[in-house]
Design a protein around this motif. Structure first.
Motif, mmCIF file in Angstrom:
data_model
loop_
_atom_site.group_PDB
_atom_site.id
_atom_site.type_symbol
_atom_site.label_atom_id
_atom_site.label_comp_id
_atom_site.label_asym_id
_atom_site.label_seq_id
_atom_site.Cartn_x
_atom_site.Cartn_y
_atom_site.Cartn_z
ATOM 1 N N LYS A 120 0.847 -1.183 0.000
ATOM 2 C CA LYS A 120 0.000 0.000 0.000
ATOM 3 C C LYS A 120 0.884 1.235 0.000
ATOM 4 C CE LYS A 120 -3.340 -2.680 2.675
ATOM 5 N NZ LYS A 120 -3.942 -2.874 4.006
ATOM 6 N N ASN A 121 0.287 2.391 -0.110
ATOM 7 C CA ASN A 121 1.049 3.634 -0.140
ATOM 8 C C ASN A 121 2.012 3.685 1.046
ATOM 9 O OD1 ASN A 121 1.859 6.384 0.256
ATOM 10 N ND2 ASN A 121 0.108 7.073 -0.935
ATOM 11 N N PRO A 122 3.329 3.594 0.798
ATOM 12 C CA PRO A 122 4.274 3.515 1.917
ATOM 13 C C PRO A 122 4.330 4.777 2.763
ATOM 14 C CG PRO A 122 5.435 3.682 -0.185
ATOM 15 C CD PRO A 122 3.997 3.471 -0.507
ATOM 16 N N PHE A 123 3.890 5.905 2.227
ATOM 17 C CA PHE A 123 3.848 7.122 3.044
ATOM 18 C C PHE A 123 2.671 7.070 4.006
ATOM 19 C CE2 PHE A 123 2.417 11.601 3.628
ATOM 20 C CZ PHE A 123 3.504 12.028 4.377
ATOM 21 N N LEU A 124 1.503 6.700 3.507
ATOM 22 C CA LEU A 124 0.323 6.631 4.361
ATOM 23 C C LEU A 124 0.417 5.507 5.385
ATOM 24 C CD1 LEU A 124 -2.559 7.248 1.780
ATOM 25 C CD2 LEU A 124 -1.456 8.885 3.313
ATOM 26 N N GLU A 125 1.189 4.475 5.076
ATOM 27 C CA GLU A 125 1.333 3.339 5.982
ATOM 28 C C GLU A 125 2.372 3.572 7.076
ATOM 29 O OE1 GLU A 125 -0.309 0.010 5.860
ATOM 30 O OE2 GLU A 125 -1.661 1.461 4.962
ATOM 31 N N ASP A 126 3.105 4.670 6.994
ATOM 32 C CA ASP A 126 4.223 4.899 7.919
ATOM 33 C C ASP A 126 3.881 6.037 8.880
ATOM 34 O OD1 ASP A 126 6.680 5.289 9.178
ATOM 35 O OD2 ASP A 126 7.819 4.844 7.368
ATOM 36 N N THR A 127 3.325 5.692 10.015
ATOM 37 C CA THR A 127 2.909 6.720 10.979
ATOM 38 C C THR A 127 4.116 7.450 11.577
ATOM 39 O OG1 THR A 127 2.832 5.032 12.721
ATOM 40 C CG2 THR A 127 0.774 5.525 11.582
ATOM 41 N N LEU A 128 5.233 6.755 11.721
ATOM 42 C CA LEU A 128 6.407 7.413 12.291
ATOM 43 C C LEU A 128 6.945 8.477 11.340
ATOM 44 C CD1 LEU A 128 8.473 7.626 14.574
ATOM 45 C CD2 LEU A 128 9.837 5.884 13.388
ATOM 46 N N LEU A 129 7.028 8.168 10.063
ATOM 47 C CA LEU A 129 7.491 9.151 9.081
ATOM 48 C C LEU A 129 6.583 10.372 9.089
ATOM 49 C CD1 LEU A 129 9.105 10.186 6.638
ATOM 50 C CD2 LEU A 129 7.694 8.710 5.185
ATOM 51 N N ARG A 130 5.280 10.149 9.075
ATOM 52 C CA ARG A 130 4.352 11.277 9.049
ATOM 53 C C ARG A 130 4.430 12.070 10.351
ATOM 54 N NH1 ARG A 130 0.728 7.419 7.770
ATOM 55 N NH2 ARG A 130 -0.711 8.108 9.387
ATOM 56 N N GLY A 131 4.577 11.365 11.477
ATOM 57 C CA GLY A 131 4.696 12.059 12.751
ATOM 58 C C GLY A 131 5.963 12.882 12.841
ATOM 59 N N TYR A 132 7.066 12.332 12.360
ATOM 60 C CA TYR A 132 8.342 13.039 12.391
ATOM 61 C C TYR A 132 8.257 14.320 11.553
ATOM 62 C CZ TYR A 132 13.360 13.936 12.055
ATOM 63 O OH TYR A 132 14.600 14.524 12.121
ATOM 64 N N LEU A 133 7.674 14.210 10.383
ATOM 65 C CA LEU A 133 7.549 15.386 9.517
ATOM 66 C C LEU A 133 6.546 16.385 10.093
ATOM 67 C CD1 LEU A 133 7.613 13.663 6.006
ATOM 68 C CD2 LEU A 133 9.452 14.962 7.098
ATOM 69 N N SER A 134 5.498 15.904 10.718
ATOM 70 C CA SER A 134 4.539 16.810 11.352
ATOM 71 C C SER A 134 5.210 17.630 12.443
ATOM 72 C CB SER A 134 3.373 16.021 11.966
ATOM 73 O OG SER A 134 2.611 15.396 10.971
ATOM 74 N N ARG A 135 6.149 17.039 13.117
ATOM 75 C CA ARG A 135 6.855 17.715 14.192
ATOM 76 C C ARG A 135 7.886 18.713 13.667
ATOM 77 N NH1 ARG A 135 10.743 14.807 18.775
ATOM 78 N NH2 ARG A 135 11.060 16.671 20.070
ATOM 79 N N HIS A 136 8.629 18.325 12.629
ATOM 80 C CA HIS A 136 9.779 19.117 12.206
ATOM 81 C C HIS A 136 9.586 19.865 10.884
ATOM 82 C CE1 HIS A 136 12.186 17.459 15.422
ATOM 83 N NE2 HIS A 136 11.873 16.226 15.051
ATOM 84 N N LEU A 137 8.726 19.344 10.012
ATOM 85 C CA LEU A 137 8.546 19.966 8.695
ATOM 86 C C LEU A 137 7.069 19.922 8.304
ATOM 87 C CD1 LEU A 137 10.070 21.250 6.320
ATOM 88 C CD2 LEU A 137 10.448 18.965 5.400
ATOM 89 N N PRO A 138 6.212 20.613 9.062
ATOM 90 C CA PRO A 138 4.762 20.533 8.834
ATOM 91 C C PRO A 138 4.308 21.395 7.655
ATOM 92 C CG PRO A 138 5.208 22.015 10.644
ATOM 93 C CD PRO A 138 6.547 21.475 10.208
#
Length: 633
Positions: free
Chosen positions: A69-87
């Motif tokens: 599946k979409n590896p970006f949507l499936e990766d909560t850590l990646l999305r969380g990290y970017l939400s914190r540092h590069l929103p």
């Protein structure tokens, strides 16, 4: 979080809605318990007088395959990290669309690269030597995609300032497992661009630099990295025999044999050689090595200029990418470094390629975890789905913890690189980057082999079957602990950077690790993890102080365990820090706790057992070669 919420509510939806979704027919399969009635399908077969296995002789059950599946949507850590540092909404939209393309299209290209490996054609039909390396159409599409998506250029355009490298590496993290190993030429291309930039973009490499960092497929170039010769891998100082003969126009002619050249179909290369003086003499050791730039081109008859491709390497993995032995026979080249400063000039390149290596390692772990997680919802064994077996979930959870740790460690090194490139790095940042670059490369390389191997087990026998595409993940992972320095070579590099900085890199390590823990001091759920890292830091400090009074050989024996300890402690601090931010989830806390259950300061534990006693080397040698210990030892 507000930026992410807006993106989830609108941005990603807009991207995904624009992607046509093919109809997927999934046949649900349930296991019949002993004594139960036949399935509806079996009843139809029996009514027709056709018992199971009578026609196709394969039966009615077929296991559903794991679905990417979409590896970006499936990766909560990646999305969380970017939400914190590069929103940034632009970042999320781009990565979401890119991830969707991986799942729907590019992953298939990567498989094509695997099943259609490069081949070498030495001669044309009329006997002329041409040395054509023939690659698959999918490999060529990867090059165009890499240019359009800015997989190298983002690092030099720097659209998000100090966070641009994190953005670039996030795309490569999504791309790597589907890339058919095209991330390898991209790593060398990025490294070549970095070296060129650090030495000064001017003639004769100005045009090449603009191509290395271009987003236009028709202009984009990739670069090779031709360093290894027959005598040396990492030991280029004593192993480089290639000579550079000065020409009257300021160029050089290179003559030598390159034993291992990756991505040999590149448009240009950087290479090391020894400059000959008027008497034909060269300077030995690293003082005699200079860095050269050469283009790969052909004459009017289609023959390579100054290069003969001897053969392609038959490798365990990375078969998608051409790796060759090359004879350099008068290859025209231009010196980039000061004479005798070749090894020093490639330091920046090694930083880049080692970070790329670490990204590929973390990405391989994430991909096998994503596939195993999906498969656990489809595979039934012993009466229930794999996801309902506690032991299986414990195994996947351990893989997830390793993957999370690897991701945060490599992304922090990317953060440090971004700060350095944007002239924002403090002295502490600079010291940390120097120390952590070999640490992250060596540790994630070993993690990847272990996690991917464990991941293949989660598919049972199918994990061992080539046409599933799963074994290739493990074969390709094995190179990650070898390329750009083996574990032992990099462990010794850690010692060198400690010595050359007079211990300042370790001071930076301790200072920053403790600052990461400071924010968690009042977070009670993390108390045991904070205590574990704090104790490990104290143990490591004590070891370092004691080791400083020992003979040099003592630290060499301890260097591998020291590097592992640095990786585990720092990763624990990063996991704790990430679990403390306002958008953290319970899974972030649990991952930090689980990571910190292991022996974080391995070097202290081993030291207490006498593993670095000066009497152990002859005992080790005697054990390996099954011989008596020399009495003088």
């Amino acid at each position: 979080m507000s930026a992410m919420n807006r993106w989830v509510a609108g941005g990603c939806c807009r991207v995904l809605c624009a992607v046509p979704r093919p109809l997927v027919h999934i046949r649900l399969v349930s296991a019949a318990e002993p004594g139960t009635r036949p399935s509806h399908e079996d009843q139809i077969w029996e009514a027709a007088g056709q018992p199971p296995f009578s026609r196709a002789k394969t039966g009615s059950f077929f296991q559903d395959r794991p679905v990417l599946k979409n590896p970006f949507l499936e990766d909560t850590l990646l999305r969380g990290y970017l939400s914190r540092h590069l929103p940034q909404e632009a970042v999320f939209s781009d990565l979401c669309a890119f991830g969707e393309r991986m799942a729907k299209e590019v992953d298939g290209w990567g498989r094509d690269c695997e099943v259609t490996p490069p081949r070498l054609v030495h001669f044309d039909p009329w006997g002329r030597r041409v040395d054509h390396i023939v690659t698959s159409p999918a490999w060529k599409r990867m090059k165009d995609l890499s240019a359009r998506e800015g997989l190298v250029s983002i690092g030099y355009e720097r659209p998000f300032g100090e966070w641009s490298r994190v953005y670039q590496m996030s795309k490569l993290y999504i791309f790597s497992p589907s890339s058919g190993l095209y991330t390898c030429p991209l790593a060398m291309t990025d490294g070549a661009a970095k070296v060129t930039q650090s030495l000064g973009v001017s003639w004769p490499i100005e045009e090449a630099y603009s191509r290395l960092t271009s987003r236009q497929p028709e202009r984009f170039w990739t670069s090779g990295q031709w360093m290894t010769e027959r005598q040396g891998g990492s030991d280029v100082a004593s192993g480089t025999e290639t000579v550079a003969v000065p020409q009257t126009d300021g160029s050089y002619k290179l003559n030598g044999f390159k034993w291992f050249t990756s991505a040999t179909d590149a448009d240009m290369t950087l290479t090391l050689a020894r400059v000959q003086d008027r008497r034909g003499a060269t300077t030995p050791g690293s003082r005699g090595l200079s860095l050269f730039y050469a283009e790969v081109s052909r004459d009017e008859n289609g023959q390579l200029k100054g290069i003969e491709v001897q053969r392609l390497k038959d490798k365990l993995g990375t078969r998608q990418m051409p790796t060759a032995e090359l004879l350099l026979d008068g290859l025209q080249a231009y010196r980039l470094s000061e004479e005798g400063r070749g090894v020093a000039s490639i330091a920046n390149m090694l930083t880049i390629t080692r970070i790329h290596n670490s990204i590929s390692a973390a990405a391989a772990m994430r991909r096998v975890v994503q596939l195993a997680r999906d498969y656990a919802t489809r595979r039934t064994a012993f009466g229930k789905l794999l996801k309902d077996h506690p032991l299986h979930m414990q195994t996947l959870a351990r893989m997830e913890v390793e993957t999370r740790g690897a991701f945060l460690l490599v992304m922090d090194v990317c953060r440090l690189l971004g700060r350095e490139e944007n002239s924002m790095a403090t002295q502490l940042d600079t010291h940390l980057l120097r120390l952590l670059t070999p640490v992250v490369k060596l540790y994630t390389g070993k993690q990847a082999v272990a996690v991917v191997s464990e991941g293949l087990e989660s598919f049972g026998g199918q994990g061992y079957i080539e046409d599933t595409g799963l074994p290739g993940l493990l074969r390709d992972a094995q190179v990650l602990s070898i390329w750009e320095g083996t574990t032992n070579v990099l462990s010794l590099d850690v010692l060198r950077c400690v010595a050359r900085s007079s211990g300042m890199v370790l001071h930076a390590f301790f200072t920053h690790s403790k600052s990461l823990l400071a924010g968690a001091s009042s977070v009670s759920p993390l108390a045991s993890a904070v205590k574990a890292v704090d104790v490990a830091l104290s143990e490591l400090e004590a070891f370092v102080k004691a080791a400083a009074t020992r003979a040099p050989g003592y630290l060499e024996l301890a260097s591998r365990d020291l590097a592992y300890s640095l990786a585990r402690i720092y990763t624990g601090a990063l996991l704790i820090d990430h679990a403390c931010w306002k958008g953290a989830s319970p899974s972030d806390t649990y991952a930090a706790l689980r990571w910190c259950e292991q022996d974080l300061c391995l070097v202290a534990s081993k030291e207490a057992k006498g593993c670095y006693d000066p009497r152990t080397p002859p005992l080790d040698a005697a054990l390996v070669y099954d011989r008596a210990v020399d009495s003088e030892s």
